[in-house]
Write a protein that holds these residues in place. Structure first.
Motif, PDB file in Angstrom:
ATOM      1  N   GLU A  45       0.825  -1.205   0.000  1.00 21.58           N
ATOM      2  CA  GLU A  45       0.000   0.000   0.000  1.00 21.58           C
ATOM      3  C   GLU A  45       0.863   1.261   0.000  1.00 21.58           C
ATOM      4  N   ASN A  46       1.820   1.318   0.887  1.00 23.14           N
ATOM      5  CA  ASN A  46       2.757   2.446   0.951  1.00 23.14           C
ATOM      6  C   ASN A  46       4.154   1.899   0.690  1.00 23.14           C
ATOM      7  N   THR A  47       4.783   2.392  -0.335  1.00 30.19           N
ATOM      8  CA  THR A  47       6.108   1.895  -0.682  1.00 30.19           C
ATOM      9  C   THR A  47       7.101   3.038  -0.785  1.00 30.19           C
ATOM     10  N   ARG A  48       8.355   2.661  -0.674  1.00 30.65           N
ATOM     11  CA  ARG A  48       9.429   3.641  -0.755  1.00 30.65           C
ATOM     12  C   ARG A  48       9.453   4.263  -2.148  1.00 30.65           C
ATOM     13  N   LEU A  49       9.654   5.547  -2.189  1.00 25.12           N
ATOM     14  CA  LEU A  49       9.684   6.317  -3.424  1.00 25.12           C
ATOM     15  C   LEU A  49      11.090   6.834  -3.640  1.00 25.12           C
ATOM     16  N   ASP A  50      11.631   6.607  -4.817  1.00 25.53           N
ATOM     17  CA  ASP A  50      12.952   7.123  -5.165  1.00 25.53           C
ATOM     18  C   ASP A  50      12.809   8.073  -6.332  1.00 25.53           C
ATOM     19  N   LEU A  51      13.221   9.315  -6.122  1.00 30.54           N
ATOM     20  CA  LEU A  51      13.203  10.339  -7.170  1.00 30.54           C
ATOM     21  C   LEU A  51      14.635  10.761  -7.444  1.00 30.54           C
ATOM     22  N   ASP A  52      14.976  10.945  -8.721  1.00 30.89           N
ATOM     23  CA  ASP A  52      16.340  11.399  -8.993  1.00 30.89           C
ATOM     24  C   ASP A  52      16.466  12.892  -8.676  1.00 30.89           C
ATOM     25  N   GLY A  53      17.679  13.403  -8.687  1.00 34.82           N
ATOM     26  CA  GLY A  53      17.960  14.783  -8.287  1.00 34.82           C
ATOM     27  C   GLY A  53      17.274  15.834  -9.125  1.00 34.82           C
ATOM     28  N   SER A  54      16.943  15.520 -10.360  1.00 36.88           N
ATOM     29  CA  SER A  54      16.307  16.516 -11.221  1.00 36.88           C
ATOM     30  C   SER A  54      14.854  16.780 -10.831  1.00 36.88           C
TER      31      SER A  54
END
Length: 135
Positions: A67-76
């Protein structure tokens, strides 16, 4: 005549191979398919995030299934929209919407399933953000 005899010989060899093959090979193939399916459930989903009137794109990654998962966003992503710097959680909701949530629980961006895009932003209304599958 030689062609018919050769064809019959090939047919007999192929038939014999099937007759003498071990049935455990099929069982092993079936059991190796099960872990592969489980691994696919744990695969990472990747998206490209763009914004109307914004220069640039950013990469979004999360592990689906929970339901809730880790989110990875790049630096941009933070350059694209500064509030995304605080996004830590990908929250999937029962109505099909997705939210990028901060560590403090604040929904920073909310998306709904898009028409043409995988997701389009619902909130904030501007800039309009779109996520497309893949990188």
């Amino acid at each position: 005549m030689k062609l018919i005899a050769s064809g019959a010989l090939v047919f007999a060899l192929v038939g014999a191979f099937g007759y003498f093959s071990d049935t455990r090979v099929g069982e092993m193939a079936a059991t190796t398919a099960e872990p592969k399916a489980a691994f696919q459930d744990e695969a990472v989903s990747e998206f490209t995030l763009t914004g109307v009137g914004l220069n640039g794109i950013c990469r979004v990654r999360h592990s689906p299934g929970l339901e809730n998962t880790r989110l990875d966003l790049d630096g941009s992503c933070a350059r694209l929209m500064p509030s995304l710097a605080d996004a830590r959680i990908w929250e999937e909701r029962e109505d099909g919407t997705v939210a990028f949530v901060s560590a403090t629980g604040e929904a920073l961006v909310e998306f709904y399933p898009g028409d043409g895009a995988a997701y389009e932003s619902l909130r904030p209304q501007t800039p309009l953000l779109s996520m497309y599958p893949g990188n």
